[in-house]
Scaffold this active site. Structure first.
Site, short mmCIF file in Angstrom:
data_model
loop_
_atom_site.label_atom_id
_atom_site.label_comp_id
_atom_site.label_asym_id
_atom_site.label_seq_id
_atom_site.Cartn_x
_atom_site.Cartn_y
_atom_site.Cartn_z
N ASN A 17 0.82 -1.31 -0.10
CA ASN A 17 0.09 -0.08 -0.05
C ASN A 17 1.06 1.41 -0.04
O ASN A 17 1.75 1.54 0.82
CB ASN A 17 -0.95 -0.09 1.26
CG ASN A 17 -2.00 1.14 1.26
OD1 ASN A 17 -1.40 2.29 1.11
ND2 ASN A 17 -3.20 1.08 1.73
N ASP A 19 -0.23 4.71 0.00
CA ASP A 19 -0.80 5.79 0.26
C ASP A 19 0.21 6.50 1.16
O ASP A 19 0.16 7.80 1.08
CB ASP A 19 -1.81 5.40 1.45
CG ASP A 19 -3.02 4.84 0.67
OD1 ASP A 19 -2.96 4.60 -0.43
OD2 ASP A 19 -3.92 4.15 1.19
N HIS A 20 1.07 5.95 2.01
CA HIS A 20 1.85 6.86 3.23
C HIS A 20 2.80 7.66 2.39
O HIS A 20 3.31 8.59 2.75
CB HIS A 20 2.36 5.93 4.15
CG HIS A 20 1.27 5.51 4.90
ND1 HIS A 20 0.76 6.24 5.95
CD2 HIS A 20 0.79 4.35 4.99
CE1 HIS A 20 -0.38 5.30 6.51
NE2 HIS A 20 -0.13 4.19 5.80
N HIS A 53 -5.51 3.48 -1.78
CA HIS A 53 -6.75 3.95 -1.51
C HIS A 53 -7.06 5.54 -1.83
O HIS A 53 -6.55 6.33 -1.43
CB HIS A 53 -6.77 3.83 0.13
CG HIS A 53 -8.17 4.41 0.75
ND1 HIS A 53 -8.42 4.05 2.03
CD2 HIS A 53 -9.67 4.59 0.18
CE1 HIS A 53 -9.74 4.35 2.23
NE2 HIS A 53 -10.42 4.57 0.99
N ARG A 55 -9.14 8.22 -1.40
CA ARG A 55 -10.31 8.71 -0.53
C ARG A 55 -11.10 9.73 -1.07
O ARG A 55 -10.61 10.34 -1.82
CB ARG A 55 -9.52 9.08 0.95
CG ARG A 55 -8.99 7.89 1.84
CD ARG A 55 -8.59 8.40 2.90
NE ARG A 55 -9.62 8.81 3.93
CZ ARG A 55 -10.05 8.27 4.72
NH1 ARG A 55 -9.38 6.98 5.08
NH2 ARG A 55 -11.00 8.56 5.37
N ARG A 59 -6.87 12.62 0.50
CA ARG A 59 -5.91 13.23 1.54
C ARG A 59 -4.65 12.51 1.26
O ARG A 59 -3.52 13.14 1.56
CB ARG A 59 -6.16 12.86 2.95
CG ARG A 59 -6.21 11.40 3.39
CD ARG A 59 -6.09 11.46 4.77
NE ARG A 59 -7.76 11.56 5.47
CZ ARG A 59 -7.98 10.95 6.25
NH1 ARG A 59 -7.29 10.18 6.93
NH2 ARG A 59 -9.26 11.08 7.07
N GLU A 80 -8.48 0.57 -3.59
CA GLU A 80 -9.32 0.58 -2.19
C GLU A 80 -10.27 1.83 -2.42
O GLU A 80 -9.68 2.86 -2.64
CB GLU A 80 -8.49 0.81 -0.96
CG GLU A 80 -7.77 -0.50 -0.83
CD GLU A 80 -7.06 -0.24 0.65
OE1 GLU A 80 -6.97 0.64 1.40
OE2 GLU A 80 -6.30 -1.23 1.06
N THR A 111 -8.41 3.65 7.91
CA THR A 111 -9.76 3.09 7.86
C THR A 111 -9.89 2.26 9.21
O THR A 111 -9.11 1.54 9.48
CB THR A 111 -9.41 1.88 6.67
OG1 THR A 111 -9.00 2.45 5.57
CG2 THR A 111 -10.88 1.26 6.40
N GLU A 161 -11.43 -9.30 2.87
CA GLU A 161 -10.11 -9.17 3.83
C GLU A 161 -10.33 -8.79 4.91
O GLU A 161 -11.22 -7.95 5.24
CB GLU A 161 -9.39 -7.78 2.93
CG GLU A 161 -8.03 -7.39 3.73
CD GLU A 161 -7.34 -6.30 2.97
OE1 GLU A 161 -7.34 -5.83 1.70
OE2 GLU A 161 -6.67 -5.39 3.83
N HIS A 204 -4.17 -4.60 7.49
CA HIS A 204 -4.20 -3.28 8.43
C HIS A 204 -3.35 -3.45 9.49
O HIS A 204 -3.47 -4.44 10.41
CB HIS A 204 -5.69 -2.94 8.96
CG HIS A 204 -5.76 -1.67 9.19
ND1 HIS A 204 -5.54 -0.82 10.18
CD2 HIS A 204 -6.48 -0.75 8.25
CE1 HIS A 204 -5.74 0.37 9.92
NE2 HIS A 204 -6.29 0.65 8.95
N1 PXP Z 1 -6.11 -2.90 4.02
C1 PXP Z 1 -7.07 -2.12 3.83
C2 PXP Z 1 -8.39 -2.31 3.28
C3 PXP Z 1 -6.74 -0.74 4.35
O1 PXP Z 1 -7.51 0.14 4.24
C4 PXP Z 1 -5.39 -0.78 4.77
C5 PXP Z 1 -5.00 0.97 5.14
O2 PXP Z 1 -5.04 1.92 4.09
C6 PXP Z 1 -4.52 -1.38 4.76
C7 PXP Z 1 -4.91 -2.77 4.44
C8 PXP Z 1 -3.08 -1.18 5.01
O3 PXP Z 1 -3.04 -0.82 6.47
P1 PXP Z 1 -1.66 -0.47 7.11
O4 PXP Z 1 -1.25 0.85 6.48
O5 PXP Z 1 -1.95 -0.07 8.51
O6 PXP Z 1 -0.57 -1.41 6.92
#
Ligand code: PXP
Length: 258
Positions: A17, A19-20, A53, A55, A59, A80, A111, A161, A204
Site C-alpha cells: 500500500n 498511500d503513505h 486508497h 479517499r 488526502r 481501495e 480506515t 479482507e 491493516h
Molecule cells: N487493507 C486495507 C483495506 C486498508 O484500508 C489499509 C489501510 O489503508 C491497509 C490494508 C493497510 O494498512 P496499514 O497501512 O496499517 O498497513
C-alpha cells in the site's frame, strides 16, 4: 500458473500500500516523494500487488496518481475505495485488476473498522455485480464477524479482507491476551469464509512482528501492508523493505502453524 487464483506456493501474495508515500508528498504540496515511483521500487523488491486508497477527501492518493499508476505499473493494481457512486465510476474508468471496498469516515486517521456489509447488502451486491462486469475482482474489507462474513457471501463478492488492526496493535503493545483473543477471532473468520467458498485476505496495522502468524495460514492468500512497510523503508529503502516483508512472509509460510 495464475498467482491471483492458484495457491501461493510461498505464502500469501504481498500487496504494498503506497498511500503513505503520497501522504508525505502532500505534506509539502510538491511532487516528491512520488507514490508511483515508490510502486515501481516496491515491484523491484518483489511486491506482488500495488494497493492504493483513493479517499473521497483525496488526502493522500489523487486522481492523477491513479492515471499514472495505470500507465506505468505492469503489476495488478488493487483500488481501495468507499462504496459511493463517484468511486465506483472511477474504478470503472481505471479498470484495475482488483478493488477492495472499505468504510470511510472523514475524520478518521486511517480506515477504522470494517465495512458494514450486512447493513447495506443490496448496495454491496449491486457494486459487486458492477465491478464483476468489468472483470474487476472485488474484496470486502470486513471485521472477522460471523454476520458480516455471511453477508459477504450473500453479496456475491469472491473475496474478503479481514481487518487485522486490533490483533496487530495488541502484538505491538505486548498485550498477549488480547492478541490471542483477536487471533482466535480471525482464525474462526477464516474457517467460516473458507467453508462458504470465499477467498480470504488480511490487512491493516501489520508489522514484521505481527505478519508471520497470518502468513503461516495457508487460507490467507494476500496480505495488504502499508504503514509499517513504508516506515521501515525510511531506514532501509523501499526495495529492501519489501524484500524484508517478503522474506518474513515466505519463512512463516514454510513452517505453517499446525
Ligand atoms: N487493507 C486495507 C483495506 C486498508 O484500508 C489499509 C489501510 O489503508 C491497509 C490494508 C493497510 O494498512 P496499514 O497501512 O496499517 O498497513
Amino acid at each position: 500458473m495464475n498467482p491471483l487464483v492458484d495457491p501461493a506456493p510461498r505464502g500469501p501474495l504481498l500487496g504494498v500500500n503506497i498511500d503513505h508515500v503520497a501522504t508525505l508528498r502532500n505534506a509539502r504540496g510538491g511532487a516528491h516523494p512520488d507514490p508511483v515511483e515508490a510502486a515501481l521500487h516496491a515491484l523491484r523488491g518483489g511486491a506482488d500487488i500495488i494497493t492504493f486508497h483513493l479517499r473521497e477527501d483525496r488526502r493522500h492518493i489523487r486522481d492523477e496518481d491513479v492515471s499514472r499508476l495505470r500507465e506505468q505499473v505492469r503489476a495488478p493494481l488493487n483500488f481501495e475505495s468507499a462504496l459511493t457512486g463517484e468511486m465506483l465510476e472511477l474504478i470503472e474508468r481505471a479498470r484495475p485488476r482488483m478493488a477492495c471496498l472499505v468504510p470511510e469516515r472523514r475524520q478518521e486517521l486511517t480506515t477504522e473498522g470494517g465495512l458494514d456489509v450486512l447493513g447495506q447488502l443490496p448496495r454491496v451486491r449491486e457494486a459487486c455485480a458492477r465491478l464483476a462486469a468489468i472483470d474487476c475482482r472485488v474484496s470486502l474489507f470486513i471485521e472477522a464477524d460471523p454476520a458480516q462474513i455471511d453477508a459477504a457471501v450473500q453479496s456475491g463478492a469472491p473475496c474478503i479482507e479481514l481487518h487485522t488492526g486490533a490483533y496487530a496493535d495488541a502484538v505491538e503493545a505486548g498485550d498477549q491476551a488480547t492478541a490471542q483473543r483477536q487471533l482466535a477471532r480471525i482464525r474462526e473468520g477464516i474457517a467460516r469464509a473458507r467453508a462458504a467458498g470465499l477467498q480470504t485476505h488480511a490487512g491493516h496495522g501489520l508489522t514484521l512482528r505481527s505478519t508471520p502468524v497470518l502468513a503461516a495460514m495457508p487460507e490467507v492468500r494476500e496480505l495488504h501492508i502499508g504503514h509499517a512497510l513504508v516506515g521501515h523503508a525510511l531506514f532501509v529503502g523501499i526495495e529492501q523493505s519489501v524484500r524484508d516483508f517478503k522474506a518474513c512472509i515466505e519463512s512463516a509460510a514454510a513452517r505453517p502453524a499446525g
